[in-house]
Every structure is written in structure tokens, then in C-alpha cells.
Design a protein around this motif. Sequence first.
Motif, PDB file in Angstrom:
ATOM      1  N   TYR A 159      41.754  93.842 -46.441  1.00  0.00           N
ATOM      2  CA  TYR A 159      41.968  92.441 -46.080  1.00  0.00           C
ATOM      3  C   TYR A 159      41.359  91.484 -47.107  1.00  0.00           C
ATOM      4  CZ  TYR A 159      41.668  88.022 -43.596  1.00  0.00           C
ATOM      5  OH  TYR A 159      41.752  86.700 -43.267  1.00  0.00           O
ATOM      6  N   ALA A 160      40.097  91.735 -47.436  1.00  0.00           N
ATOM      7  CA  ALA A 160      39.423  90.847 -48.393  1.00  0.00           C
ATOM      8  C   ALA A 160      40.147  90.857 -49.735  1.00  0.00           C
ATOM      9  CB  ALA A 160      37.965  91.277 -48.573  1.00  0.00           C
ATOM     10  N   LYS A 161      40.557  92.035 -50.149  1.00  0.00           N
ATOM     11  CA  LYS A 161      41.248  92.159 -51.436  1.00  0.00           C
ATOM     12  C   LYS A 161      42.578  91.414 -51.401  1.00  0.00           C
ATOM     13  CE  LYS A 161      42.117  96.309 -52.894  1.00  0.00           C
ATOM     14  NZ  LYS A 161      42.006  97.723 -53.349  1.00  0.00           N
ATOM     15  N   ALA A 162      43.266  91.525 -50.269  1.00  0.00           N
ATOM     16  CA  ALA A 162      44.551  90.822 -50.133  1.00  0.00           C
ATOM     17  C   ALA A 162      44.340  89.305 -50.191  1.00  0.00           C
ATOM     18  CB  ALA A 162      45.225  91.216 -48.824  1.00  0.00           C
ATOM     19  N   LYS A 163      43.292  88.840 -49.526  1.00  0.00           N
ATOM     20  CA  LYS A 163      42.998  87.403 -49.564  1.00  0.00           C
ATOM     21  C   LYS A 163      42.672  86.947 -50.991  1.00  0.00           C
ATOM     22  CE  LYS A 163      42.266  84.641 -46.747  1.00  0.00           C
ATOM     23  NZ  LYS A 163      43.168  83.547 -46.266  1.00  0.00           N
TER      24      LYS A 163
END
Lengths: 219, 219
Positions: A105-109
Motif C-alpha cells: 500500500y505504502a509503495k503504491a501511494k
Amino acid sequence: MTKAKSAIKNADPGNTKPSATRIQKQNRQIIVEAALLVFSDYGYRGSTVAQIADAANMSKANLLYYFDSKQAVYLSVLEYTLSEWLQPLSEMNPDGDPADEIWRYAKAKLAMSKSKPEASRLFANEILQGAPMIGEFLQTDLRVLLDDRCKVIQQWIDQGKLNSVSPLHLMFFIWATTQHYADFSAQTAFLTDNTDTLFDDAESSLKTLLFNGLLPLKS
Amino acid sequence: MTKAKSAIKNADPGNTKPSATRIQKQNRQIIVEAALLVFSDYGYRGSTVAQIADAANMSKANLLYYFDSKQAVYLSVLEYTLSEWLQPLSEMNPDGDPADEIWRYAKAKLAMSKSKPEASRLFANEILQGAPMIGEFLQTDLRVLLDDRCKVIQQWIDQGKLNSVSPLHLMFFIWATTQHYADFSAQTAFLTDNTDTLFDDAESSLKTLLFNGLLPLKS
DNA sequence: AAAAGAATTGACCATTTGGTCAGTTTATAC
DNA sequence: GTATAAACTGACCAAATGGTCAATTCTTTT
């Protein structure tokens, strides 16, 4: 979400146009994309209809033939951008590995901040002004989605799979750190030397901080 | 910093007024404080001189008797706010305990976001618009200050006192997470139940994340 | 190809807004 | 107390801006 009934203020007031011409669809699209660039750069009040028309290669009068008002354009842009912007949030799997899921999730954001900085800035502007248009959406749709994700994270914590932090604030941290690189790119650009590795550096630092923190493991 | 020669664009162009009346000092102060509230809420373009004059309980004409233009007011507000806003940055002691020093800084920033959210929003607005006024300041004064702090942090890392992260991004991380609560308070308010414990919750979560990360120590 | 409707635009209008100015009131100096 | 300078204001102006409209050009339909 793609076709949610939109808690955006006054968006699409009973609007389902029975038919839309080829040219209508095309030009509305062109306008919304041009407007995204303008609004994200200058905010709502800072942007002018003439600017947007210019960016869309179209006369101001013609732009206002497709949208009733500046505000109508703005609402369409918000709507157009919102689903895309929130997509990563709906991709957290409760049964997956916590660290993997959160990191994905963090990487996608972060990737989103790099590839769609305009979207991030658009919302940053909107929220800075008190979220007059998307306030209701935040309170309802996003709130529900977020509460759900928080419950998942809380489960992981209860199972001892993660250290005890407030899931809500964890989400805030992820939003803050990742969107920072889009919203404050003017600042980071002025303070960074090699801007080409900026996002890679951000990613590795974020990973370390998020999962291990600053303190080395005392043996 | 308090009386730096100000890298803010066109601020104080040879301005050292030889004498300033009691009333002048007082009214300039009133105007700047009123303008901070208005600018931080609506941004530069979104604010009107009439609004500011209103907030300062003063006629528009009189306000423009004290400041040459809206921009002059804005520059004064930036100048007035900047030193205060950056103060925590100058309080990191290289010889202290790394965790203590960093935590003191982060906590100070978070406290600042709570007590002076207008200042945070003022800069957020300015930077979102590409930092047209404080760009030079960021590149010069802040850059120097920041590089210095980064060297200190890098030393701590080299001494094995901290995990290896990019000092620059660590600073970005602290800025992003702490200022988030001021800049996006409209959002956090919509997404949080008990807003009275918001900053306390943020603080404890930030502490855990910053120093221990999410992953529990595997025994 | 001609009629009908859609698309486009320059000219125009009303409002907002940053800024000026002549003239009045208030504070200060003597 | 009076003269002088500072403080203050309503009325005004020019530019910018959101939005309208009549008239013209381009598409689509038959």
C-alpha cells in the motif's frame, strides 16, 4: 468506487445525460484533463476559466458550453480523480502478510505521488481550504473505507504481528509521507541534489522507518 | 535567524524605516496577524485585501496606508512567521543522545502544528503554489541549515547509533507527519472520532514508528 | 444536397478586486 | 491652544474575471 453515487457536493445533480455526442465526450475529457493540471497548480480560486480553456485549446465560451460554470468543471475534476487516487486503499488483503500488505500500500501511494502528482496536489489544495467540496465524501465514503482498513490493522496488532500503534495514525503517516513528495515537490526540489534518485531514496528510507524504526537492535 | 537578511523575494527593499510611530508599529502588527489568519485559510490568491482589513478592524484604504500592496502584506506575514516556524530546527545538539535529540525535534514540530496551524498552512499554501516567494530562501538559508542537521544525523548513523536511513528523507518524514496534522486538519477532523486526544495519539504513534517501526522484535 | 441540430466564437456585461486620492479627523510637538 | 504631521476614510478607477448571447461554422441525418 468507480461509479459510486458520489458524495461530492452537488456533483452531477440528476445529470445522467441521456445521450452524449462523440464530440461532447471527447471535449469534456479534454477539458477535465486540462483543468486538472491548472487546478492542481493554482488551486480553485487561483485558477481562471481562461487559463483552463487555454490549456484545453478552446475558447472560454466553448468551454462554458460544455460545463455550466467553473465550479462544475472543478467538481468534475475531483470526481474524475478521486476513484483513481483512492484505488490503492481498496487493495489491502486481511489474510496476507501484514508487512507485505502495508508495504504494498505504502509503495503504491508513493508511486502514485510520483506518477500523478497533480492529483495529490489537487486534493491537498482542496483540503487546505477546508475541503468545502469533498467534505461530505470524506465523512462518508472514505470514512467507511478507512475504518474498515483500520480494523484489519488492529487485528494484526492484536495478533502480535505488528507493534502497537494507532491504525488511524499509521494511515495518516503513510499518507503524509508519501503525498509529501507530490505536494511539496517545490520544496524537496530546492533541498535535494540528485532529484533522479529522489523517489528511490524515499522508498528505501520509508521502508526502514516504517518497519524497523531508527533504533538499531541492541544485541 | 530572527534578523536574517531575509532571502524572501523582494522583502523589505531597503526598508529600514528610520522611525516608526507607536501607532505604526501597533497597526502593522495587527495587520500582519490578521493577514496570517486570512492567508493561511484561503491562500494568497484566495484572500482579498478587504478580508484582511476586515479581520484587522480597519478600512481597506487604511491598511494600504501601512502596506504598499497585498503582496507586501503577504511578504511581511511570511517573514514574520518564518523564524518562529523554523526555530525547532536550530535546536538539535550533535553531542546529545540521537534518539533524544530527534524526538525533541519531532515533538516540537508536532506541538507547533497544534499551537500554530496557521503558520503551517501558510507555508503549505505557498509551497503548493511552487514557493514563488520563499523559493530563494529554501534554496539558501534553509538548505544550509538542513544540510548541517543532515551531517549530524549521518554521523550518528556512521557511529552505529541509528539505523541507516537517508537523513534528508528522515527530515522529510518528520516534517510530513507532523505538519500533516495542521495542513490537513480538515481531513483528520472528518476521519477522527475523539479529536481531543488526536495530538496525543499522534505523538505516541509517531514515537513508536520513528524509533521501533511496525515489526515486533523477533526473539 | 439540404435541413436540422450541434459546436464554436467574438463581443459584451456585471461583479469583484487591488489600488489611488482628495479631503477629514486625530494625535503630537511646541 | 494652535500648528503640523500622522492617521484615516468614502468615493472612485482600471483591470481581471465568470458568465451570456447572437451570430457563424461545422456535423449529422435523411
